[in-house]
Write a protein that holds these residues in place. Structure first.
Motif, PDB file in Angstrom:
ATOM      1  N   PHE A 508       0.839  -1.194   0.000  1.00 37.34           N
ATOM      2  CA  PHE A 508       0.000   0.000   0.000  1.00 37.34           C
ATOM      3  C   PHE A 508       0.878   1.250   0.000  1.00 37.34           C
ATOM      4  N   ALA A 509       0.423   2.259  -0.715  1.00 37.85           N
ATOM      5  CA  ALA A 509       1.169   3.511  -0.751  1.00 37.85           C
ATOM      6  C   ALA A 509       1.163   4.203   0.597  1.00 37.85           C
ATOM      7  N   THR A 510       0.122   3.953   1.408  1.00 38.18           N
ATOM      8  CA  THR A 510       0.028   4.523   2.748  1.00 38.18           C
ATOM      9  C   THR A 510      -0.837   3.604   3.589  1.00 38.18           C
ATOM     10  N   LEU A 511      -0.914   3.864   4.859  1.00 37.98           N
ATOM     11  CA  LEU A 511      -1.734   3.059   5.752  1.00 37.98           C
ATOM     12  C   LEU A 511      -3.179   3.512   5.597  1.00 37.98           C
ATOM     13  N   TYR A 512      -3.996   2.615   5.039  1.00 35.33           N
ATOM     14  CA  TYR A 512      -5.395   2.945   4.772  1.00 35.33           C
ATOM     15  C   TYR A 512      -6.266   2.454   5.921  1.00 35.33           C
ATOM     16  N   GLU A 513      -7.182   3.279   6.367  1.00 38.73           N
ATOM     17  CA  GLU A 513      -8.195   2.919   7.357  1.00 38.73           C
ATOM     18  C   GLU A 513      -9.442   3.732   7.016  1.00 38.73           C
ATOM     19  N   THR A 514     -10.471   3.014   6.568  1.00 36.14           N
ATOM     20  CA  THR A 514     -11.653   3.693   6.078  1.00 36.14           C
ATOM     21  C   THR A 514     -12.880   3.216   6.861  1.00 36.14           C
ATOM     22  N   PHE A 515     -14.043   3.667   6.457  1.00 33.35           N
ATOM     23  CA  PHE A 515     -15.266   3.286   7.156  1.00 33.35           C
ATOM     24  C   PHE A 515     -16.366   3.081   6.128  1.00 33.35           C
ATOM     25  N   VAL A 516     -17.394   2.372   6.570  1.00 36.19           N
ATOM     26  CA  VAL A 516     -18.578   2.153   5.771  1.00 36.19           C
ATOM     27  C   VAL A 516     -19.786   2.518   6.623  1.00 36.19           C
ATOM     28  N   CYS A 517     -20.718   3.202   6.018  1.00 32.90           N
ATOM     29  CA  CYS A 517     -21.909   3.629   6.749  1.00 32.90           C
ATOM     30  C   CYS A 517     -22.868   2.445   6.931  1.00 32.90           C
ATOM     31  N   GLU A 518     -23.601   2.493   8.027  1.00 29.42           N
ATOM     32  CA  GLU A 518     -24.561   1.423   8.278  1.00 29.42           C
ATOM     33  C   GLU A 518     -25.634   1.378   7.194  1.00 29.42           C
ATOM     34  N   ASN A 519     -25.928   2.495   6.628  1.00 25.20           N
ATOM     35  CA  ASN A 519     -26.969   2.553   5.615  1.00 25.20           C
ATOM     36  C   ASN A 519     -26.395   2.549   4.206  1.00 25.20           C
ATOM     37  N   ARG A 525     -18.609   2.883  -3.434  1.00 27.66           N
ATOM     38  CA  ARG A 525     -17.162   2.968  -3.217  1.00 27.66           C
ATOM     39  C   ARG A 525     -16.886   3.558  -1.839  1.00 27.66           C
ATOM     40  N   ILE A 526     -16.010   2.871  -1.106  1.00 19.91           N
ATOM     41  CA  ILE A 526     -15.668   3.362   0.233  1.00 19.91           C
ATOM     42  C   ILE A 526     -14.206   3.801   0.333  1.00 19.91           C
ATOM     43  N   GLN A 527     -13.345   3.364  -0.624  1.00 21.35           N
ATOM     44  CA  GLN A 527     -11.930   3.754  -0.521  1.00 21.35           C
ATOM     45  C   GLN A 527     -11.257   3.587  -1.877  1.00 21.35           C
ATOM     46  N   MET A 528     -10.374   4.539  -2.206  1.00 23.64           N
ATOM     47  CA  MET A 528      -9.495   4.444  -3.376  1.00 23.64           C
ATOM     48  C   MET A 528      -8.104   4.125  -2.854  1.00 23.64           C
ATOM     49  N   ILE A 529      -7.479   3.050  -3.406  1.00 22.80           N
ATOM     50  CA  ILE A 529      -6.168   2.611  -2.919  1.00 22.80           C
ATOM     51  C   ILE A 529      -5.161   2.656  -4.061  1.00 22.80           C
ATOM     52  N   SER A 530      -3.875   2.806  -3.672  1.00 21.99           N
ATOM     53  CA  SER A 530      -2.764   2.767  -4.628  1.00 21.99           C
ATOM     54  C   SER A 530      -1.610   2.038  -3.970  1.00 21.99           C
ATOM     55  N   ASN A 562      -8.500  -0.372 -11.410  1.00 19.25           N
ATOM     56  CA  ASN A 562      -8.736   0.718 -12.358  1.00 19.25           C
ATOM     57  C   ASN A 562      -7.757   0.709 -13.516  1.00 19.25           C
ATOM     58  N   ASN A 563      -6.795  -0.234 -13.519  1.00 17.96           N
ATOM     59  CA  ASN A 563      -5.785  -0.364 -14.577  1.00 17.96           C
ATOM     60  C   ASN A 563      -4.929   0.893 -14.721  1.00 17.96           C
ATOM     61  N   ASP A 564      -4.807   1.663 -13.702  1.00 17.80           N
ATOM     62  CA  ASP A 564      -3.917   2.824 -13.703  1.00 17.80           C
ATOM     63  C   ASP A 564      -3.134   2.907 -12.401  1.00 17.80           C
ATOM     64  N   ASN A 565      -2.784   1.704 -11.864  1.00 16.01           N
ATOM     65  CA  ASN A 565      -2.048   1.581 -10.600  1.00 16.01           C
ATOM     66  C   ASN A 565      -2.876   2.022  -9.401  1.00 16.01           C
ATOM     67  N   THR A 566      -4.208   2.078  -9.570  1.00 19.10           N
ATOM     68  CA  THR A 566      -5.094   2.344  -8.451  1.00 19.10           C
ATOM     69  C   THR A 566      -6.248   1.359  -8.517  1.00 19.10           C
ATOM     70  N   ALA A 567      -6.988   1.254  -7.404  1.00 20.71           N
ATOM     71  CA  ALA A 567      -8.139   0.354  -7.342  1.00 20.71           C
ATOM     72  C   ALA A 567      -9.152   0.941  -6.382  1.00 20.71           C
ATOM     73  N   MET A 568     -10.428   0.457  -6.504  1.00 21.11           N
ATOM     74  CA  MET A 568     -11.505   0.909  -5.647  1.00 21.11           C
ATOM     75  C   MET A 568     -11.991  -0.254  -4.803  1.00 21.11           C
ATOM     76  N   VAL A 569     -12.306   0.028  -3.550  1.00 17.66           N
ATOM     77  CA  VAL A 569     -12.922  -0.944  -2.652  1.00 17.66           C
ATOM     78  C   VAL A 569     -14.411  -0.633  -2.615  1.00 17.66           C
ATOM     79  N   LEU A 570     -15.257  -1.635  -2.986  1.00 17.03           N
ATOM     80  CA  LEU A 570     -16.700  -1.446  -3.107  1.00 17.03           C
ATOM     81  C   LEU A 570     -17.433  -2.361  -2.132  1.00 17.03           C
ATOM     82  N   THR A 571     -18.633  -1.942  -1.767  1.00 17.17           N
ATOM     83  CA  THR A 571     -19.493  -2.789  -0.926  1.00 17.17           C
ATOM     84  C   THR A 571     -20.229  -3.785  -1.809  1.00 17.17           C
TER      85      THR A 571
END
Length: 836
Positions: A508-519, A525-530, A562-571
């Motif tokens: 990971f490019a950095t330490l990722y810590e994200t959240f997801v809403c109960e609703n 999409r909840i986070q973009m990672i590289s 995303n084929n551009d050295n990034t990706a998305m985390v989805l519910t």
């Protein structure tokens, strides 16, 4: 009417018998009536004639005839003239003032005021004669303005008003000409033409320039011929000799004379000195004192080393002696260079390129010198340049080995094993003996001993594994030295580039810590990672992202590349509960595009949070939910604040209780200002009420002799403390102690009854306090606590112990508990010794 008598130059008038008269008109004159002129005839009276006796007539060709008659006039005045620097003994006579109404009997008094009146000039009040009492100098003051009048001695009234007249001082030649300077400094170029102006000198004369020749100055030269001349009237000094050369004579001293009276005999004169220097011109070419110069230089000389100095003679100085040097021969032009020394103008020959004894041992140069600044007027004296031969010999020296290259650059794969040869260096001895060379690594440039070199052939090899990510370049230095002479050492820089190998997985490019809403909704999409990778492939990084296989079963989230050295985390579903599951760990596999492919699994932490309608996070864990069901944060802060205030009040109340004033031991209406000083000494116990009788202190007369003072025992009643007797004599001492005790008790009672120490002490202190003006207006009461007879432990002091320690039995200390255990052991041991 008054008639004024003015004597011009009285001395001349007396010697020549001159009579002065005034010609006046008595009628109007018209130019038209007397075109042809007017003829005037004057008849003068003799010296003894009456004033106004003479008459004069004027006739002309016109029809009008004029009759000129000498008439009486009032107060008349004119100029008086006086010679300066009068050398006579008495006062100098100036002139005479006279009135035609003066009978000469002293009835008229003459008065004089103005410049110098009464001090420099005096007047005889009876005769009107004016005299100068001082020696006058025209250069100090050229004229004096005075006022005169005549006053009647009988009436005291002036016969004439004040009238001004001037006394002018005639000049004499009493001042010699003076120059503006005593010494003049001048310069003129050498080789100047005759008549060239050098400078102008000026002399001034303080005498009157309008009177005679006293101030007319003429210049002449006393010293300096035939080189220079001076113009008589202007003072301009000029050259008088052709082609004066500075190299033959540089300095000249000329004496100029200035004489007044136009230079005639009897005139006064003054002199001045003029120091003339011939300035240099470029009229001398430079010359080498010798035709051939020989120098030598070792072949190991550094670039820029000075080989020798070429001295050149030039009789000129300064700017005219500045020279330029150049090498005109083809040989050695690029090997050597010659420059001009700024201070000495000598030629400095230095090394411009490395020389080699084995290649060339002798150089022959042709060097030319010429003046930098030429004067076209003297080109005929040239040529203004010169040439010389310079021979430079190269001497042989033992030189260090020489590498084939000035630097080396090598490459090695970071995965290369230890012992891999990276490259090689080569050096040889340039001397004709061709000494063998050995190689080594300069460890100052390779402190970690990563590289090494074979001493015989110069091959550089690996000694430790490499890691490009730690250091992509290594700059070391290889030494080459002769076997026969280790002091001959040379070095060459070696730059080693570490080539990259794909040996690091992406993260990971950095330490990722994200959240997801109960609703949250599915597919949100909840986070973009590289990712990042320390490797540097040639075509750049290419990362791919995917969900770890073990997380695909009942997955709550997914990863989309995303084929551009990034990706998305989805519910993957809708609705999350932070009470049931407050946090999810999503494993993500990241792979690079290198060879071989490197990959790593990285974990993304997803917290379940409570959000508002816009998706903004509010609360993110179950503990916060429980806290929200109870008290809010503001309520907890208010409760905590109340508790702190209560604690502060309790502490404050306790402090006030401690500071409450204790009641005095003695309550008396008569003495409410007594100070009670308590000493924390041993008390007498619960039944001790006779420790101190305050009544006795208040009334010493009421002292009860039957009461004993318990704090002080008379000195006579203090028997010396005996030493502890040996055990053998304890019985005898105990037997004899009974009678002694009985007698001692009676002696103590009698002595204490007669003791007046307390009364004397109190009376003495009361007297001191009564007479002390600085004492406070109240008594000071000191209370002492004494050991009383009512104490359970009785007295523990040895002050009242008339017998030795051996007379007491300390066995009862063992019954007092653990506090007295130490005393019981100490004294109990002694008792055991006595029993034994």
């Amino acid at each position: 009417m008054w008639t004024g008598l003015l004597l011009l130059l009285p001395l001349w008038a007396q010697q020549c018998g001159l009579a002065l008269a005034t010609l006046r008109t008595i009628g109007g004159l018209h130019r038209a009536a007397a075109v042809g002129g007017v003829e005037v005839a004057v008849a003068g009276a003799g010296p003894g004639a009456e004033p106004g006796a003479g008459t004069a007539t004027a006739t002309g060709p016109g029809s009008m005839a004029l009759l000129l008659r000498r008439s009486k006039r009032g107060w008349a005045w004119n100029h008086f003239y006086l010679m300066e620097e009068y050398m006579g003994d008495g006062p100098q006579y100036v002139g005479k003032l006279h009135s035609d109404q003066d009978p000469g009997d002293g009835t008229i008094r003459y008065q004089l005021t103005g410049d110098g009146a009464g001090d420099t000039f005096t007047i005889d009040p009876r005769s009107g004669d004016i005299h100068a009492t001082k020696r006058l100098d025209r250069e100090e003051r050229s004229f004096y303005t005075l006022r005169a009048r005549a006053v009647s001695n009988r009436t005291g009234r002036p016969l004439e008003d004040w009238t001004n007249f001037t006394i002018k001082i005639h000049d004499i030649n009493d001042n010699a000409p003076t120059f503006t300077k005593s010494v003049y400094m001048a310069s003129v170029p050498e080789m100047s033409d005759v008549g060239t102006s050098v400078m102008t000198v000026t002399a001034t004369d303080a005498d009157d320039i309008s009177y005679g020749n006293s101030a007319r100055v003429v210049y002449s030269i006393l010293e300096g011929q035939p080189y220079f001349s001076v113009e008589p009237n202007t003072g301009i000094i000029r050259t008088a000799l052709q082609d004066m050369n500075r190299e033959n004579r540089e300095h000249y001293q000329v004496v100029i004379q200035a004489k007044d009276m136009a230079g005639q005999m009897g005139g006064l004169s003054g002199t001045a000195t003029v120091s003339i220097t011939l300035s240099d011109v470029n009229n001398n070419p430079p010359r080498f004192p010798q035709g051939v110069y020989q120098f030598s230089i070792p072949e190991s000389a550094q670039l820029g080393s000075v080989i020798g100095m070429l001295q050149v003679r030039d009789n000129d100085v300064g700017r005219n002696a500045e020279m330029d040097y150049k090498i005109t021969s083809e040989e050695g032009r690029d090997v050597f260079r010659i420059a001009t020394d700024k201070d000495t103008q000598d030629g400095v020959l230095s090394l411009n390129r490395q020389v080699d004894y084995e290649s060339k041992r002798m150089y022959t140069l042709r060097v030319q010198v010429e003046n930098r600044y030429l004067d076209p007027r003297f080109r005929s004296l040239g040529p203004f340049h010169d040439t010389a031969l310079v021979k430079v010999a190269v001497t042989d020296e033992n030189e260090p080995p020489v590498f084939q290259r000035s630097s080396y650059q090598m490459e090695v794969q970071e995965s290369a094993p230890v012992g891999t040869i990276i490259g090689s260096v080569s050096a040889m001895d340039p001397d004709h003996i061709r000494s063998p060379v050995k190689y080594s690594v300069d460890r100052h440039t390779d402190m970690d001993h990563v590289f090494n070199v074979y001493p015989g052939n110069g091959s550089v090899y690996l000694q430790k594994p490499l890691d490009r990510e730690e250091a992509s370049w290594h700059n070391i230095s290889i030494r080459a030295e002769e076997f026969n002479n280790p002091n001959q050492i040379s070095r060459v820089p070696v730059n080693i580039k570490v080539l990259d190998v794909n040996d690091n997985p992406p993260t990971f490019a950095t330490l990722y810590e994200t959240f997801v809403c109960e609703n949250a909704k599915a597919g949100q999409r909840i986070q973009m990672i590289s990712a990042t990778d320390p490797d540097e492939p040639i075509g750049g990084q290419r990362f791919s992202f995917r969900l770890a296989p073990e997380a695909t079963v009942k997955a709550n989230f997914t990863v989309r590349d995303n084929n551009d050295n990034t990706a998305m985390v989805l519910t993957l579903r809708s609705g999350y509960s932070r009470i049931q599951h407050s946090r999810y760990l999503v494993p993500v596999v990241i792979s690079d595009g290198g060879s071989p492919v490197q990959s790593s699994t990285n974990t993304l932490t997803v917290r379940v949070c409570s959000c508002d309608r816009d998706g903004n996070m509010k609360l993110c864990n179950a503990e916060a939910l429980v806290l929200a069901a109870g008290l809010s944060t503001g309520a907890l802060v208010a409760i905590l604040l109340c508790v702190c205030i209560l604690l502060m009040l309790v502490v404050l109340f306790a402090a006030l209780r401690r500071q409450r004033k204790k009641e005095p031991l003695i309550m008396s209406k008569e003495d409410v200002r007594d100070n009670v000083v308590s000493y924390n000494d041993e008390g007498g116990g619960e039944e001790d009420t006779q420790a101190f009788d305050i009544g006795t202190l208040r009334n010493p007369e009421a002292l009860d002799d039957s009461k004993l003072r318990r704090d002080i025992m008379p000195d006579a009643l203090y028997p010396p403390l005996p030493r502890r007797p040996p055990p053998s004599s304890l019985a005898a001492a105990a037997a004899g102690g009974g009678g002694g005790a009985g007698g001692g008790a009676g002696g103590v009672a009698g002595a204490l009854r007669d003791n007046g120490d307390v009364r004397d002490f109190i009376a003495h202190r009361l007297g001191e306090n009564d007479t002390d003006p600085t004492a406070p207006p109240y008594d000071s009461l000191a209370t002492y606590a004494y050991e009383g007879s009512g104490s359970v432990a009785h007295s523990l002091s040895s002050l009242e112990s008339a017998a030795s320690d051996g007379d007491h039995d300390y066995n009862y200390l063992s019954d007092w508990g653990p506090r007295f255990k130490k005393l019981a052991n100490m004294y109990g041991t002694e008792d055991s010794d006595k029993d034994s």
